[in-house]
Design a protein around this motif. Structure first.
Motif, PDB file in Angstrom:
ATOM      1  N   ARG A 134       0.813  -1.231   0.000  1.00 24.64           N
ATOM      2  CA  ARG A 134       0.000   0.000   0.000  1.00 24.64           C
ATOM      3  C   ARG A 134       0.840   1.273   0.000  1.00 24.64           C
ATOM      4  N   ILE A 135       2.115   1.170   0.318  1.00 25.39           N
ATOM      5  CA  ILE A 135       2.964   2.367   0.336  1.00 25.39           C
ATOM      6  C   ILE A 135       3.092   2.959  -1.076  1.00 25.39           C
ATOM      7  N   GLY A 136       2.800   2.140  -2.092  1.00 24.86           N
ATOM      8  CA  GLY A 136       2.871   2.614  -3.472  1.00 24.86           C
ATOM      9  C   GLY A 136       1.961   3.790  -3.754  1.00 24.86           C
ATOM     10  N   ILE A 137       0.927   3.956  -2.945  1.00 23.09           N
ATOM     11  CA  ILE A 137       0.019   5.099  -3.145  1.00 23.09           C
ATOM     12  C   ILE A 137       0.771   6.417  -2.972  1.00 23.09           C
ATOM     13  N   VAL A 138       1.767   6.432  -2.106  1.00 18.54           N
ATOM     14  CA  VAL A 138       2.577   7.644  -1.905  1.00 18.54           C
ATOM     15  C   VAL A 138       3.304   7.987  -3.203  1.00 18.54           C
ATOM     16  N   ASN A 139       3.896   6.979  -3.837  1.00 17.32           N
ATOM     17  CA  ASN A 139       4.592   7.219  -5.100  1.00 17.32           C
ATOM     18  C   ASN A 139       3.636   7.669  -6.196  1.00 17.32           C
ATOM     19  N   LEU A 140       2.439   7.086  -6.209  1.00 19.04           N
ATOM     20  CA  LEU A 140       1.459   7.495  -7.216  1.00 19.04           C
ATOM     21  C   LEU A 140       0.996   8.932  -6.992  1.00 19.04           C
ATOM     22  N   LEU A 141       0.853   9.316  -5.737  1.00 15.41           N
ATOM     23  CA  LEU A 141       0.499  10.708  -5.427  1.00 15.41           C
ATOM     24  C   LEU A 141       1.631  11.653  -5.812  1.00 15.41           C
ATOM     25  N   LEU A 142       2.865  11.258  -5.523  1.00 18.23           N
ATOM     26  CA  LEU A 142       4.011  12.083  -5.921  1.00 18.23           C
ATOM     27  C   LEU A 142       4.081  12.216  -7.442  1.00 18.23           C
ATOM     28  N   ALA A 143       3.842  11.113  -8.147  1.00 14.57           N
ATOM     29  CA  ALA A 143       3.853  11.161  -9.607  1.00 14.57           C
ATOM     30  C   ALA A 143       2.786  12.130 -10.121  1.00 14.57           C
ATOM     31  N   SER A 144       1.623  12.115  -9.491  1.00 20.00           N
ATOM     32  CA  SER A 144       0.543  13.039  -9.887  1.00 20.00           C
ATOM     33  C   SER A 144       0.956  14.488  -9.642  1.00 20.00           C
ATOM     34  N   MET A 145       1.534  14.751  -8.480  1.00 22.13           N
ATOM     35  CA  MET A 145       1.962  16.108  -8.141  1.00 22.13           C
ATOM     36  C   MET A 145       3.058  16.587  -9.098  1.00 22.13           C
ATOM     37  N   LEU A 146       4.026  15.727  -9.389  1.00 22.61           N
ATOM     38  CA  LEU A 146       5.107  16.096 -10.303  1.00 22.61           C
ATOM     39  C   LEU A 146       4.592  16.305 -11.722  1.00 22.61           C
ATOM     40  N   THR A 147       3.598  15.530 -12.131  1.00 23.47           N
ATOM     41  CA  THR A 147       2.992  15.711 -13.448  1.00 23.47           C
ATOM     42  C   THR A 147       2.263  17.050 -13.520  1.00 23.47           C
ATOM     43  N   TYR A 148       1.623  17.429 -12.413  1.00 25.12           N
ATOM     44  CA  TYR A 148       0.999  18.757 -12.345  1.00 25.12           C
ATOM     45  C   TYR A 148       2.071  19.842 -12.554  1.00 25.12           C
ATOM     46  N   GLY A 149       3.197  19.696 -11.857  1.00 23.20           N
ATOM     47  CA  GLY A 149       4.293  20.659 -11.999  1.00 23.20           C
ATOM     48  C   GLY A 149       4.825  20.695 -13.414  1.00 23.20           C
ATOM     49  N   LEU A 150       4.909  19.532 -14.049  1.00 16.92           N
ATOM     50  CA  LEU A 150       5.350  19.463 -15.437  1.00 16.92           C
ATOM     51  C   LEU A 150       4.386  20.241 -16.337  1.00 16.92           C
ATOM     52  N   GLY A 151       3.105  20.136 -16.055  1.00 21.08           N
ATOM     53  CA  GLY A 151       2.113  20.912 -16.810  1.00 21.08           C
ATOM     54  C   GLY A 151       2.309  22.409 -16.638  1.00 21.08           C
ATOM     55  N   ARG A 152       2.632  22.819 -15.418  1.00 24.27           N
ATOM     56  CA  ARG A 152       2.882  24.249 -15.162  1.00 24.27           C
ATOM     57  C   ARG A 152       4.105  24.749 -15.939  1.00 24.27           C
ATOM     58  N   ILE A 153       5.157  23.929 -15.949  1.00 28.12           N
ATOM     59  CA  ILE A 153       6.363  24.301 -16.698  1.00 28.12           C
ATOM     60  C   ILE A 153       6.043  24.368 -18.196  1.00 28.12           C
ATOM     61  N   HIS A 154       5.273  23.408 -18.686  1.00 27.45           N
ATOM     62  CA  HIS A 154       4.884  23.390 -20.100  1.00 27.45           C
ATOM     63  C   HIS A 154       4.101  24.654 -20.458  1.00 27.45           C
ATOM     64  N   GLU A 155       3.172  25.063 -19.579  1.00 26.71           N
ATOM     65  CA  GLU A 155       2.399  26.284 -19.816  1.00 26.71           C
ATOM     66  C   GLU A 155       3.305  27.509 -19.900  1.00 26.71           C
ATOM     67  N   LYS A 156       4.284  27.587 -19.010  1.00 27.60           N
ATOM     68  CA  LYS A 156       5.221  28.725 -19.025  1.00 27.60           C
ATOM     69  C   LYS A 156       6.011  28.733 -20.331  1.00 27.60           C
ATOM     70  N   ALA A 157       6.475  27.563 -20.763  1.00 23.97           N
ATOM     71  CA  ALA A 157       7.243  27.486 -22.006  1.00 23.97           C
ATOM     72  C   ALA A 157       6.377  27.875 -23.199  1.00 23.97           C
ATOM     73  N   GLN A 158       5.139  27.422 -23.224  1.00 23.17           N
ATOM     74  CA  GLN A 158       4.245  27.760 -24.327  1.00 23.17           C
ATOM     75  C   GLN A 158       3.962  29.264 -24.359  1.00 23.17           C
TER      76      GLN A 158
END
Length: 168
Positions: A134-158
């Motif tokens: 069940r600890i994998g949920i932490v990694n999945l949440l981190l992946a979601s948060m980092l993907t959100y950040g990636l979207g923010r960086i993509h928006e800035k670049a665009q």
């Protein structure tokens, strides 16, 4: 002896521009960045507005630090791949990025880091979930948060790319 103070503060990697803005607001208030660590900023007293502070995800390279020093910027320190510089405002404008393309390239480096971290956490999270851990949920949440950040960086670049088209 110069008056000093330390502030502990957290910024997400995709909010590096907010971090830089905060550091410059501190300098305008008479507190210039003197050293940096993990979520730790040490300031020393200065004349309000005496310095401009910049940061960049670059990785430590002595030749690059020397180049920045030759331009009048003072190396303050680093945290992982982030370099911090300051320059006296009286010495003229201080901008690490010379044009839109260099800003977009910087955002690309930040995006690459976020992609690697996100994919790594996604892979670990899925592997843990498959194994019933069940600890994998932490990694999945981190992946979601980092993907959100990636979207923010993509928006800035665009946004920068749209600006470049307006000025061409």
């Amino acid at each position: 002896m110069t008056e000093r103070k330390t502030i502990y503060k957290w910024f997400f990697v995709w909010d590096f521009d907010k971090e830089e803005q905060w550091l410059n607001e501190m300098a305008l208030a008479g507190w210039v960045l003197d050293s940096v660590g993990w979520c730790r900023y040490t300031f020393c007293a200065c004349e309000p507005g005496e310095y401009t502070v910049r940061l960049e995800m670059h990785g430590y390279d002595p030749q690059y630090v020397d180049f920045m020093s030759d331009s009048g910027a003072e190396y303050v320190g680093r945290v992982l791949q982030w370099l911090y510089f300051r320059k006296k405002a009286a010495d003229g404008p201080f901008d690490i990025f010379s044009d839109i393309d260099s800003r977009v390239a910087h955002l690309g480096r930040v995006g690459t880091l976020l992609t690697v971290l996100s994919m790594t956490n996604l892979l670990i999270g899925v592997m843990n979930a498959v194994c019933g851990n069940r600890i994998g949920i932490v990694n999945l949440l981190l992946a979601s948060m980092l993907t959100y950040g990636l979207g923010r960086i993509h928006e800035k670049a665009q946004a920068l790319k749209r600006d470049r088209q307006l000025f061409e």
